[in-house]
Scaffold this motif. Structure first.
Motif, PDB file in Angstrom:
ATOM      1  N   GLU A  67       1.070  -1.302  -0.035  1.00  0.00           N
ATOM      2  CA  GLU A  67      -0.128  -0.103  -0.079  1.00  0.00           C
ATOM      3  C   GLU A  67       0.844   1.246  -0.062  1.00  0.00           C
ATOM      4  O   GLU A  67       1.723   1.181   0.406  1.00  0.00           O
ATOM      5  N   TRP A  68       0.125   2.382  -0.528  1.00  0.00           N
ATOM      6  CA  TRP A  68       0.969   3.579  -0.529  1.00  0.00           C
ATOM      7  C   TRP A  68       0.498   4.596   0.542  1.00  0.00           C
ATOM      8  O   TRP A  68      -0.574   5.087   0.457  1.00  0.00           O
ATOM      9  N   ALA A  69       1.221   4.535   1.942  1.00  0.00           N
ATOM     10  CA  ALA A  69       0.891   5.420   2.979  1.00  0.00           C
ATOM     11  C   ALA A  69       1.826   6.363   3.309  1.00  0.00           C
ATOM     12  O   ALA A  69       2.635   6.112   3.950  1.00  0.00           O
ATOM     13  N   PRO A  70       1.887   7.721   2.624  1.00  0.00           N
ATOM     14  CA  PRO A  70       2.833   8.597   2.610  1.00  0.00           C
ATOM     15  C   PRO A  70       3.210   9.061   3.852  1.00  0.00           C
ATOM     16  O   PRO A  70       4.366   9.199   4.490  1.00  0.00           O
ATOM     17  N   ILE A  71       2.049   9.225   4.939  1.00  0.00           N
ATOM     18  CA  ILE A  71       2.335   9.542   6.364  1.00  0.00           C
ATOM     19  C   ILE A  71       2.514   8.246   7.079  1.00  0.00           C
ATOM     20  O   ILE A  71       3.595   8.175   7.895  1.00  0.00           O
ATOM     21  N   SER A  72       1.538   7.558   7.343  1.00  0.00           N
ATOM     22  CA  SER A  72       1.260   6.445   8.216  1.00  0.00           C
ATOM     23  C   SER A  72       2.539   5.367   7.905  1.00  0.00           C
ATOM     24  O   SER A  72       3.008   4.882   8.803  1.00  0.00           O
ATOM     25  N   GLY A  73       2.677   5.483   6.634  1.00  0.00           N
ATOM     26  CA  GLY A  73       3.967   4.461   6.113  1.00  0.00           C
ATOM     27  C   GLY A  73       5.389   4.660   6.692  1.00  0.00           C
ATOM     28  O   GLY A  73       6.244   3.780   6.383  1.00  0.00           O
ATOM     29  N   ALA A  74       5.484   5.721   7.174  1.00  0.00           N
ATOM     30  CA  ALA A  74       6.824   6.071   7.678  1.00  0.00           C
ATOM     31  C   ALA A  74       7.319   5.385   8.984  1.00  0.00           C
ATOM     32  O   ALA A  74       8.368   5.212   9.134  1.00  0.00           O
ATOM     33  N   LEU A  75       6.004   4.804   9.539  1.00  0.00           N
ATOM     34  CA  LEU A  75       6.500   4.050  10.863  1.00  0.00           C
ATOM     35  C   LEU A  75       6.463   2.436  10.177  1.00  0.00           C
ATOM     36  O   LEU A  75       5.587   2.151   9.645  1.00  0.00           O
ATOM     37  N   PRO A  76       7.416   1.568  10.668  1.00  0.00           N
ATOM     38  CA  PRO A  76       7.545   0.062  10.194  1.00  0.00           C
ATOM     39  C   PRO A  76       6.760  -0.600  11.360  1.00  0.00           C
ATOM     40  O   PRO A  76       6.155   0.067  12.148  1.00  0.00           O
ATOM     41  N   PRO A  77       6.432  -1.896  10.952  1.00  0.00           N
ATOM     42  CA  PRO A  77       5.698  -2.672  11.960  1.00  0.00           C
ATOM     43  C   PRO A  77       6.200  -2.427  13.404  1.00  0.00           C
ATOM     44  O   PRO A  77       7.329  -2.620  13.709  1.00  0.00           O
ATOM     45  N   MET A  78       5.453  -2.238  14.395  1.00  0.00           N
ATOM     46  CA  MET A  78       5.735  -2.024  15.769  1.00  0.00           C
ATOM     47  C   MET A  78       5.753  -3.271  16.512  1.00  0.00           C
ATOM     48  O   MET A  78       6.450  -3.380  17.766  1.00  0.00           O
ATOM     49  N   ASN A  79       5.002  -4.157  16.143  1.00  0.00           N
ATOM     50  CA  ASN A  79       5.015  -5.500  16.956  1.00  0.00           C
ATOM     51  C   ASN A  79       4.829  -6.622  16.088  1.00  0.00           C
ATOM     52  O   ASN A  79       4.501  -6.512  14.788  1.00  0.00           O
ATOM     53  N   GLU A  80       4.480  -7.830  16.775  1.00  0.00           N
ATOM     54  CA  GLU A  80       4.491  -9.061  15.943  1.00  0.00           C
ATOM     55  C   GLU A  80       3.087  -9.069  15.190  1.00  0.00           C
ATOM     56  O   GLU A  80       3.047  -9.571  14.125  1.00  0.00           O
ATOM     57  N   ALA A  81       2.023  -8.422  15.908  1.00  0.00           N
ATOM     58  CA  ALA A  81       0.982  -8.402  15.013  1.00  0.00           C
ATOM     59  C   ALA A  81       0.789  -7.643  13.828  1.00  0.00           C
ATOM     60  O   ALA A  81       0.494  -8.211  12.727  1.00  0.00           O
ATOM     61  N   ASP A  82       1.501  -6.493  14.020  1.00  0.00           N
ATOM     62  CA  ASP A  82       1.648  -5.823  12.710  1.00  0.00           C
ATOM     63  C   ASP A  82       2.425  -6.497  11.660  1.00  0.00           C
ATOM     64  O   ASP A  82       2.239  -6.340  10.329  1.00  0.00           O
ATOM     65  N   TRP A  83       3.573  -6.853  12.233  1.00  0.00           N
ATOM     66  CA  TRP A  83       4.429  -7.726  11.145  1.00  0.00           C
ATOM     67  C   TRP A  83       3.409  -9.154  10.345  1.00  0.00           C
ATOM     68  O   TRP A  83       3.559  -9.175   9.168  1.00  0.00           O
ATOM     69  N   HIS A  84       2.783  -9.715  11.170  1.00  0.00           N
ATOM     70  CA  HIS A  84       1.895 -10.681  10.578  1.00  0.00           C
ATOM     71  C   HIS A  84       0.835 -10.200   9.507  1.00  0.00           C
ATOM     72  O   HIS A  84       0.485 -10.710   8.592  1.00  0.00           O
ATOM     73  N   SER A  85       0.484  -9.096   9.828  1.00  0.00           N
ATOM     74  CA  SER A  85      -0.552  -8.228   9.043  1.00  0.00           C
ATOM     75  C   SER A  85       0.142  -7.758   7.696  1.00  0.00           C
ATOM     76  O   SER A  85      -0.610  -7.979   6.781  1.00  0.00           O
ATOM     77  N   GLU A  86       1.505  -7.327   7.702  1.00  0.00           N
ATOM     78  CA  GLU A  86       2.034  -6.935   6.574  1.00  0.00           C
ATOM     79  C   GLU A  86       2.314  -8.179   5.826  1.00  0.00           C
ATOM     80  O   GLU A  86       2.417  -8.195   4.536  1.00  0.00           O
ATOM     81  N   PHE A  87       2.910  -9.330   6.460  1.00  0.00           N
ATOM     82  CA  PHE A  87       3.168 -10.482   5.701  1.00  0.00           C
ATOM     83  C   PHE A  87       1.931 -11.112   5.068  1.00  0.00           C
ATOM     84  O   PHE A  87       1.901 -11.645   4.007  1.00  0.00           O
ATOM     85  N   ALA A  88       0.736 -11.056   5.773  1.00  0.00           N
ATOM     86  CA  ALA A  88      -0.493 -11.503   5.273  1.00  0.00           C
ATOM     87  C   ALA A  88      -0.984 -10.775   4.006  1.00  0.00           C
ATOM     88  O   ALA A  88      -1.254 -11.361   2.726  1.00  0.00           O
ATOM     89  N   ALA A  89      -0.673  -9.523   3.876  1.00  0.00           N
ATOM     90  CA  ALA A  89      -0.960  -8.699   2.784  1.00  0.00           C
ATOM     91  C   ALA A  89      -0.033  -8.917   1.366  1.00  0.00           C
ATOM     92  O   ALA A  89      -0.487  -9.067   0.291  1.00  0.00           O
ATOM     93  N   TYR A  90       1.193  -9.458   1.805  1.00  0.00           N
ATOM     94  CA  TYR A  90       2.214  -9.626   0.773  1.00  0.00           C
ATOM     95  C   TYR A  90       1.462 -11.192   0.271  1.00  0.00           C
ATOM     96  O   TYR A  90       1.882 -11.366  -0.777  1.00  0.00           O
ATOM     97  N   GLN A  91       1.085 -11.972   1.152  1.00  0.00           N
ATOM     98  CA  GLN A  91       0.913 -13.422   0.627  1.00  0.00           C
ATOM     99  C   GLN A  91      -0.274 -13.526  -0.447  1.00  0.00           C
ATOM    100  O   GLN A  91      -0.371 -14.252  -0.972  1.00  0.00           O
ATOM    101  N   GLU A  92      -1.027 -12.245  -0.423  1.00  0.00           N
ATOM    102  CA  GLU A  92      -2.102 -12.269  -1.487  1.00  0.00           C
ATOM    103  C   GLU A  92      -1.498 -11.657  -2.893  1.00  0.00           C
ATOM    104  O   GLU A  92      -2.440 -11.707  -3.628  1.00  0.00           O
ATOM    105  N   THR A  93      -0.268 -11.475  -2.925  1.00  0.00           N
ATOM    106  CA  THR A  93       0.412 -11.201  -4.090  1.00  0.00           C
ATOM    107  C   THR A  93       1.000 -12.167  -5.126  1.00  0.00           C
ATOM    108  O   THR A  93       0.947 -13.310  -4.584  1.00  0.00           O
TER     109      THR A  93
END
Length: 380
Positions: A67-93
């Motif tokens: 996703e393109w998030a110019p502002i909120s995307g400045a922060l990386p995943p902050m915890n394990e749940a965030d990482w799993h969420s990012e990985f799940a989105a990538y798994q859809e590609t």
């Protein structure tokens, strides 16, 4: 009749004042030093951006953030749940499903950090531009006549961010394993355009306005023409090089000077319609890249011959240096192809393109504004 003046009367009080030396540059020197330093920092950051972008491409990391998030995307995943969420989105590609289905979360983090770092660096470049621009306005250090030019630079940077997402979005479509090669070419081409604009501005600000006006009268048209030809063809070569990178064409046909045993690669026009081969056929794209390299070397040879007859030593030396770098870049390209474009060589070749374009711009600038030299220097 009484108002008539004697022919011997002093008239100095009614004469117009003589022209003041340096009047052309009056008010233009303020802030030029600050602006040059600011631009040189931006130049270094854009070079770093090109290098990181190349590494992101070569490590297949560009589609890890979906996703393109110019502002909120400045922060990386902050915890394990965030990482799993990012990985799940990538798994859809399609890239994950068709190419990286065995990837673990830890492996995903590696490619994620490359892409996140690339985007974060882009944000930082924009911040440095904004801080410098506002600081010059707030402290009255903006060089006269440069506000619009610096705004143009900022607009190009903003457009680059949007085009970067336009490029990534193409790779997130169903069935795509990489970004569209022509979008990658637009993205890299704009990066080099921004770099070139910054370099040209630095060259302009490095000399006084009055000096540039005087030097322009002595433009060496022959050297300027050769540098311009190198510049145009060099930019075209960079665009084609991006197409090569976009379809991994540099990792095929490692033989040289032939391609798979022949001058022409096999199946040059196998794709239908034919125009697709110019963008998607690895043999065709690499063949065009090679031929453009040969033409560039030929023009570089002619440039050296022309430069040797030039009177101005600085202009002569600048064009010879640029032409010599064309040779070096060609050799780097050959070595890179013959080793199937390993990451270190591919990165060196990309940075070689940065040096080549910068030296060509310097040669063109010096031919347009040759610095003054002594009579002895002109004879040497």
């Amino acid at each position: 009749m009484s108002n008539k003046r004697s022919i011997f009367e002093e008239v100095s009080e009614t004469q117009k004042p003589a022209a003041t030396p340096g009047r052309v540059s009056e008010g233009r020197g303020r802030g030029r030093g600050f602006a040059r330093i600011w631009l040189m920092i931006l130049f270094a950051l854009v070079v770093l951006m090109i290098a990181v972008g190349g590494l992101t491409r070569l490590t297949d990391s560009g589609l890890s953030i979906t996703e393109w998030a110019p502002i909120s995307g400045a922060l990386p995943p902050m915890n394990e749940a965030d990482w799993h969420s990012e990985f799940a989105a990538y798994q859809e590609t399609s890239e994950f499903q068709l190419q990286n289905s065995a990837m673990t979360l830890e492996e995903f983090k590696t490619i994620f950090w490359w892409e996140w770092g690339h985007r974060q660096l882009g944000r930082f470049v924009g911040l440095v531009w904004a801080v410098g621009f506002v600081a010059m306005l707030a402290t009255s250090r903006m060089p006269r006549g440069w506000t619009g030019r610096f705004l143009l630079l900022g607009a190009l940077g903003g457009a680059q961010g949007a085009i970067g997402w336009w490029m990534v979005h193409s790779g997130l479509q169903e069935g795509m394993l990489d970004v569209a090669s022509y979008r990658l070419a637009v993205h890299l081409g704009l990066a080099f355009l921004i770099l070139s604009v910054i370099a040209w501005f630095v060259l302009r600000l490095s000399r006084d306005e009055a000096e540039l006006l005087q030097a322009r009268r002595n433009t060496d048209k022959s050297l300027k023409r050769m540098a311009t030809e190198l510049l145009h063809l060099g930019f075209l070569q960079i665009i084609v090089g991006a197409l090569v990178a976009g379809i991994d064409a540099g990792r095929n046909f490692p033989d040289w000077p032939l391609m798979a045993g022949g001058f022409f690669p096999p199946d040059m026009w196998i794709l239908d319609p034919n125009w697709r081969n110019l963008f998607e056929n690895d043999g065709t794209v690499q063949f065009i890249h090679r031929i453009l390299g040969y033409v560039l070397v030929l023009i570089a040879v002619i440039s050296i011959i022309v430069a040797r007859r030039a009177a101005n030593r600085a202009a002569k030396g600048a064009l010879i240096a640029a032409s010599a770098m064309v040779f070096v870049q060609a050799i780097l390209g050959i070595v890179t192809v013959m080793h199937s474009s390993p990451l270190p060589l591919a990165l060196i070749h990309q940075l070689g393109a940065v040096i080549t374009i910068t030296l060509i711009l310097r040669a063109r600038f010096t031919a347009m504004y040759p610095p003054m030299q002594s009579v002895r220097g002109a004879k040497s």
